[in-house]
Design an enzyme around this catalytic site. Structure first.
Site, PDB file in Angstrom:
ATOM      1  N   GLU A 125      -2.922   2.419  23.792  1.00 27.29           N
ATOM      2  CA  GLU A 125      -3.054   0.986  24.055  1.00 27.29           C
ATOM      3  C   GLU A 125      -4.529   0.607  24.178  1.00 27.29           C
ATOM      4  O   GLU A 125      -5.262   1.288  24.896  1.00 27.29           O
ATOM      5  CB  GLU A 125      -2.315   0.613  25.348  1.00 27.29           C
ATOM      6  CG  GLU A 125      -2.160  -0.882  25.530  1.00 27.29           C
ATOM      7  CD  GLU A 125      -1.305  -1.244  26.741  1.00 27.29           C
ATOM      8  OE1 GLU A 125      -0.548  -2.217  26.668  1.00 27.29           O
ATOM      9  OE2 GLU A 125      -1.408  -0.552  27.765  1.00 27.29           O
ATOM     10  N   GLY A 264      -4.136   4.078  35.028  1.00 28.50           N
ATOM     11  CA  GLY A 264      -3.192   4.607  36.013  1.00 28.50           C
ATOM     12  C   GLY A 264      -2.032   5.310  35.346  1.00 28.50           C
ATOM     13  O   GLY A 264      -1.596   6.373  35.778  1.00 28.50           O
ATOM     14  N   ALA A 265      -1.524   4.711  34.266  1.00 26.10           N
ATOM     15  CA  ALA A 265      -0.399   5.285  33.530  1.00 26.10           C
ATOM     16  C   ALA A 265      -0.220   4.494  32.246  1.00 26.10           C
ATOM     17  O   ALA A 265      -0.818   3.433  32.055  1.00 26.10           O
ATOM     18  CB  ALA A 265       0.881   5.250  34.365  1.00 26.10           C
ATOM     19  N   GLU A 267       2.978   3.388  29.244  1.00 24.03           N
ATOM     20  CA  GLU A 267       4.415   3.305  29.054  1.00 24.03           C
ATOM     21  C   GLU A 267       4.889   3.790  27.695  1.00 24.03           C
ATOM     22  O   GLU A 267       5.787   3.184  27.080  1.00 24.03           O
ATOM     23  CB  GLU A 267       4.875   1.865  29.264  1.00 24.03           C
ATOM     24  CG  GLU A 267       4.381   0.852  28.239  1.00 24.03           C
ATOM     25  CD  GLU A 267       3.107   0.125  28.610  1.00 24.03           C
ATOM     26  OE1 GLU A 267       2.861  -0.963  28.075  1.00 24.03           O
ATOM     27  OE2 GLU A 267       2.339   0.650  29.444  1.00 24.03           O
ATOM     28  N   ASN A 268       4.350   4.884  27.176  1.00 23.33           N
ATOM     29  CA  ASN A 268       4.851   5.425  25.919  1.00 23.33           C
ATOM     30  C   ASN A 268       6.370   5.582  25.991  1.00 23.33           C
ATOM     31  O   ASN A 268       6.908   6.031  27.009  1.00 23.33           O
ATOM     32  CB  ASN A 268       4.225   6.790  25.637  1.00 23.33           C
ATOM     33  CG  ASN A 268       2.720   6.768  25.782  1.00 23.33           C
ATOM     34  OD1 ASN A 268       2.044   5.928  25.219  1.00 23.33           O
ATOM     35  ND2 ASN A 268       2.200   7.709  26.564  1.00 23.33           N
ATOM     36  N   GLU A 299       6.033   1.786  35.138  1.00 22.62           N
ATOM     37  CA  GLU A 299       6.158   2.322  33.775  1.00 22.62           C
ATOM     38  C   GLU A 299       7.621   2.387  33.347  1.00 22.62           C
ATOM     39  O   GLU A 299       7.931   2.157  32.161  1.00 22.62           O
ATOM     40  CB  GLU A 299       5.508   3.704  33.692  1.00 22.62           C
ATOM     41  CG  GLU A 299       4.046   3.745  34.102  1.00 22.62           C
ATOM     42  CD  GLU A 299       3.190   2.693  33.421  1.00 22.62           C
ATOM     43  OE1 GLU A 299       3.415   2.414  32.218  1.00 22.62           O
ATOM     44  OE2 GLU A 299       2.301   2.136  34.091  1.00 22.62           O
ATOM     45  N   HIS A 302       8.772  -0.877  32.022  1.00 27.98           N
ATOM     46  CA  HIS A 302       8.270  -1.131  30.668  1.00 27.98           C
ATOM     47  C   HIS A 302       9.212  -0.609  29.582  1.00 27.98           C
ATOM     48  O   HIS A 302       9.140  -1.078  28.434  1.00 27.98           O
ATOM     49  CB  HIS A 302       6.913  -0.452  30.470  1.00 27.98           C
ATOM     50  CG  HIS A 302       5.738  -1.282  30.858  1.00 27.98           C
ATOM     51  ND1 HIS A 302       5.559  -2.565  30.426  1.00 27.98           N
ATOM     52  CD2 HIS A 302       4.647  -0.991  31.625  1.00 27.98           C
ATOM     53  CE1 HIS A 302       4.420  -3.044  30.906  1.00 27.98           C
ATOM     54  NE2 HIS A 302       3.844  -2.116  31.637  1.00 27.98           N
TER      55      HIS A 302
END
Length: 861
Positions: A125, A264-265, A267-268, A299, A302
């Protein structure tokens, strides 16, 4: 000149003429430490004879379009491959070498210093899938994604689809052939590879059973608290499947804690990557666990909002992130043990939003994302926290049941498709029966934050005779439209009962326009405290009437509702930033409230604010005095508090951060050496580094001492801590070395680079830092040309001379902003830094005036 940017207009034109069917991507991860082999086969349809596909790679070896060889030298410019002579149905093959990254973008490569094992992961992203494979890099050109990977045979290889059984292809090598995904956007495709440690489980819900996995590096496996992580995941699954009315959209769900992550993370789809600092190797407070739970639930949300239904273009980035932000806090309270989530949101996330919304770069929640460069700097407090606040206000406006009814209809209609904001609003309007056009215009299309205050009168007996909520339009930054918004708020009435200040009545009402009467207050005896926006349903600054302000300053710790205390903290901090309260008064209020504050998140937030206040908003001759006063208070709280408690840990870390005098620093040194102890307090690895870094910044730890600690903690985390400590030392040599490593060289990986820059700028070192201010402004234009966007953004923010609160800093920023050498994104960040300096100058003047007034002789009547 070739440009990595993609404009919204270009993307719209391409999606009008291209429909992507499928990607088949083959990767060879056995080619060495710098490059990997990448072959893309993409099938797509076109209604035009020319377009382009995106790729960032050091070498393109072969391009074949519909069986026709294309010369890479003429078709590839470093970012795009031109595609001419397209048919209705097309097949493109691109063979290239990709570059491993050390910036957290694209395919990132990390070597674990503990065991020399290699770990890879992707971060795509907004537009970095093109660093791993050739693709149409925009969210509305979805396609299936099939990945094949050749890698060392002792590795674990994970992607969006379930991991297949590997096949041996050569000595020490194996191949993993994944099944195709559903139609997804390129930015949520993923690869994670290396000898990861994994704990597996499964979730069984109303729609079926899904495999779960939790991964981390082997050298961190002893710290992986997978039971807690999996429990939270299952709780989130249960709530979301029920409330969203849609089954989980993918075939498995893996969460991978990865090193040197730049966010932070992420969302794959079915393959979420998370910053591995959230695998806690040392003691942390409940707030850290609660924030990790929020990340996990964010996440997971998402998977529906973003992955199943995806924004058409990045204009709706806010909705993607704000919905996940709202859903994470909502589910924390509804489904987990972290029922304080909205209080933490008010204390931490929302403060970020209020600050962002008063900068010169403020923008509407629904921002105008004209290109990728605009998107890169809009992952900000408005996109996340103000947007989530607006959704929280919308839930209060239409009702929670109706809001969720609309969400369910939205997912049902648009599964696997791309949408725009109006698609969601249409369903929310249908469910609630409310016309949301006015709400959308007020909250999503305008910028700035309103201020709410109570205007009231009383008679001689203290009975309220009139009461009005006055709403003021945004005033910072100057020049914003004078928008007045509709708010649904609570007004809390509190009574001082001696040992506590307790709410005895709550008035819920709508605030509209500039003046809203409050008839329910008329005839009541003036309370000890009247709190506007009690419950924190809306997004607005609040001010206290004189009676309430006196109560808060004198007795903040007695207020028995955590959310109310958080809002009072926030009001005081906002007044300090606006130069309405002096830094000294803010520190006094903080000290008066800390002793009784039970919410660790509020303590964390208050101490971060105190750091900023003392460093930037205190007049320089007062800053050490405030630090000493606060440090003494925090040490006293740590010594008298519950042994081994979260508050004790928060207080002792705060003490070390503000320790200034020789006696205080002697205490820090004694705690580090074990010569002084506190009951229940364990000086573990990360707390050791925290203590040592403060000693280093105050000239009490040299490079030899820092190297010795790094030898004791020979991990990647230890390397980051070491870099920070070395850069923090108060010597010209240390600053020159840190500057050279960070700015003059691009060899540092992103995590170590950020640590070095964080250590470089330290309180109490203004004279050492002053020579670097001009070097910073001179270096910026070239940094934005030579570094990746994410790295340039971090460097611009972390190295800005925000501690040099001087007219010279403003003048240097003005010169750079005027000379036309900066990119649009860089200009925005420099303008934000300039604004922070101007604000700090006003606050320092307020603090100096308050001190001067307190020292003046009293006038006699």
């Amino acid at each position: 000149m070739a440009d990595a940017n993609i404009t919204r207009t270009e993307a719209g034109d391409r999606s009008a003429n291209v429909r992507v069917v499928a990607y088949e991507v083959e990767l060879d991860l056995t080619k060495g430490p710098r490059r990997f082999g990448t072959t893309t086969r993409v099938n797509f349809n076109a209604t035009t004879d020319s377009s382009w596909i995106d790729l960032i790679a050091p070498e393109v070896r072969r391009i074949v379009l519909n069986g026709r060889e294309i010369d890479p030298a003429s078709a590839y410019d470093g970012f795009r491959i031109s595609l001419d002579g397209l048919g209705v149905a097309n097949e493109l093959i691109v063979e290239a070498d990709g570059a491993y990254m050390r910036t957290g973008e694209g395919l990132h490569r990390f070597v674990d210093p503990v065991d020399d094992e290699i770990y890879l992961y992707t971060q795509f992203e907004t537009a970095d899938a093109r660093r791993m494979y050739a693709c149409f890099e925009q969210p509305d050109l979805k396609a299936t994604f099939q990945l094949s990977v050749t890698a060392p045979d002792h590795w674990t290889v994970t992607s969006n689809s379930p991991t297949p059984e590997p096949k041996t292809v050569d000595t020490g090598k194996a191949r993993w052939d994944f099944t195709p995904t559903p139609r997804v956007a390129t930015y949520i495709t993923a690869l994670v590879a290396g000898p990861y440690y994994c704990v597996r489980d499964e979730y069984t819900g109303i729609h079926g059973t899904y495999p779960l996995g939790v991964f981390c590096r082997r050298s961190l496996s002893e710290y992986l608290d997978s039971d807690e992580i999996l429990q939270l995941t299952k709780q989130g699954f249960g709530l979301y499947e029920s409330e969203f009315g849609q089954p989980y959209p993918f075939s498995k769900y893996d969460q991978l804690f990865v090193p040197e992550f730049n966010a932070g993370a992420m969302e794959n789809a079915g393959c979420v990557t998370i910053l591995e600092d959230l695998v806690f190797r040392s003691r942390v407070t409940r707030t850290a666990y609660e924030q990790r739970a929020n990340t996990i639930l964010h996440e997971l949300a998402h998977m529906w909002f973003g992955d199943l239904v995806t924004m058409k273009w990045w204009d709706d980035l806010w909705l993607n992130e704000s919905f996940a932000e709202w859903a994470a806090h909502y589910s924390s309270i509804k489904a987990t043990r972290y029922t304080e989530a909205w209080t933490s949101f008010a204390a931490m996330r929302k403060v970020w939003a209020y600050k962002q919304d008063q900068l010169p770069s403020t923008h509407p929640i629904a921002a105008d994302m004209t290109d990728l460069a605009a998107v890169d700097v809009n992952f900000d407090g408005i996109t996340y926290a103000k947007g989530a606040s607006a959704l929280k206000q919308l839930v209060a406006w239409v009702g929670e049941d109706k809001f969720l009814e609309g969400i369910r209809a939205y997912f049902s209609e648009y599964a696997w498709q791309n949408t725009e904001l109006d698609d969601l609003l249409r369903h929310l309007q249908a469910a609630s029966g409310r016309d949301l056009s006015g709400w959308t215009g007020q909250w999503l299309r305008t910028s700035g934050v309103n201020l709410l205050r109570l205007e009231a009168t009383s008679d001689d007996s203290g009975v309220i005779t009139s009461a009005t909520i006055v709403q003021e339009p945004p005033t910072s930054p100057p020049g914003l439209p004078e928008v007045l918004r509709d708010h649904r708020i609570g007004i809390g009435l509190y009574r001082n009962e001696g040992q506590r200040i307790h709410r005895y009545s709550l008035i819920e009402m709508d605030v509209t326009g500039s003046r809203t009467p409050v008839p329910d207050l008329v005839g009541a005896v003036w309370p000890d405290l009247i709190l506007l926006n009690d419950g924190d349903q809306t997004f607005a600054k609040i001010r206290l009437d004189d009676v309430s302000a006196r109560t808060a300053v004198r007795h903040l710790g007695l207020v028995d509702d955590p959310m109310a205390r958080t809002l009072l903290w926030g009001a005081a901090w906002d007044m300090t930033r606006d130069a309405e309260m002096s830094c000294g008064d803010f520190i006094d209020l903080l000290i008066s409230g800390l002793a009784a504050e039970t919410e660790v998140a509020t303590v964390h937030a208050a101490l971060m604010q105190a750091r900023a206040a003392i460093d930037q908003y205190a007049c320089p001759e007062n800053s050490d005095r405030y630090s000493v006063k606060l440090a003494d208070h925090l040490l006293g709280l740590a010594e008298s508090g519950e042994p081994g408690s979260d508050l004790q840990l928060a207080h002792i870390r705060g003490f070390a951060s503000f320790a200034t005098t020789p006696v205080q620093l002697d205490t820090v040194a004694a705690l580090l050496a074990g010569d002084q102890t506190l009951p229940g307090l364990v000086i573990d690895a990360d707390l050791r580094w925290h203590l040592l870094q403060r000693l280093a910044a105050r000239g009490r730890a040299d490079s030899e001492r820092i190297e010795a600690e790094a030898a004791r903690d020979a991990t990647s985390t230890g390397q980051r801590h070491k870099a920070l400590a070395l850069a923090a030392r108060p010597t010209a040599e240390a600053k020159d070395q840190a500057w050279s490593q960070a700015v003059d060289s691009d060899e540092l990986p992103n995590a170590v680079l950020n640590a070095t820059m964080s250590g470089f700028i330290q309180p109490g070192q203004r004279d050492l830092l002053r020579p670097f201010a001009n070097r910073y402004f001179e270096a910026l234009p070239n940094l934005w040309k030579t570094r990746t966007p994410d790295t340039a953004k971090s460097m611009t923010n972390l190295l800005y001379p925000h501690l040099l609160v001087e007219d010279a800093t403003v003048a240097a920023a003005d010169r750079l902003l005027a000379d036309g050498t900066l990119t649009t994104a860089a200009r925005r960040l420099v303008a934000e830094g300039r604004d922070s300096t101007v604000r700090a100058l006003r606050a320092q003047a307020k603090d100096a005036g308050a001190v001067s007034a307190s020292r003046s002789p009293s006038r006699q009547p």
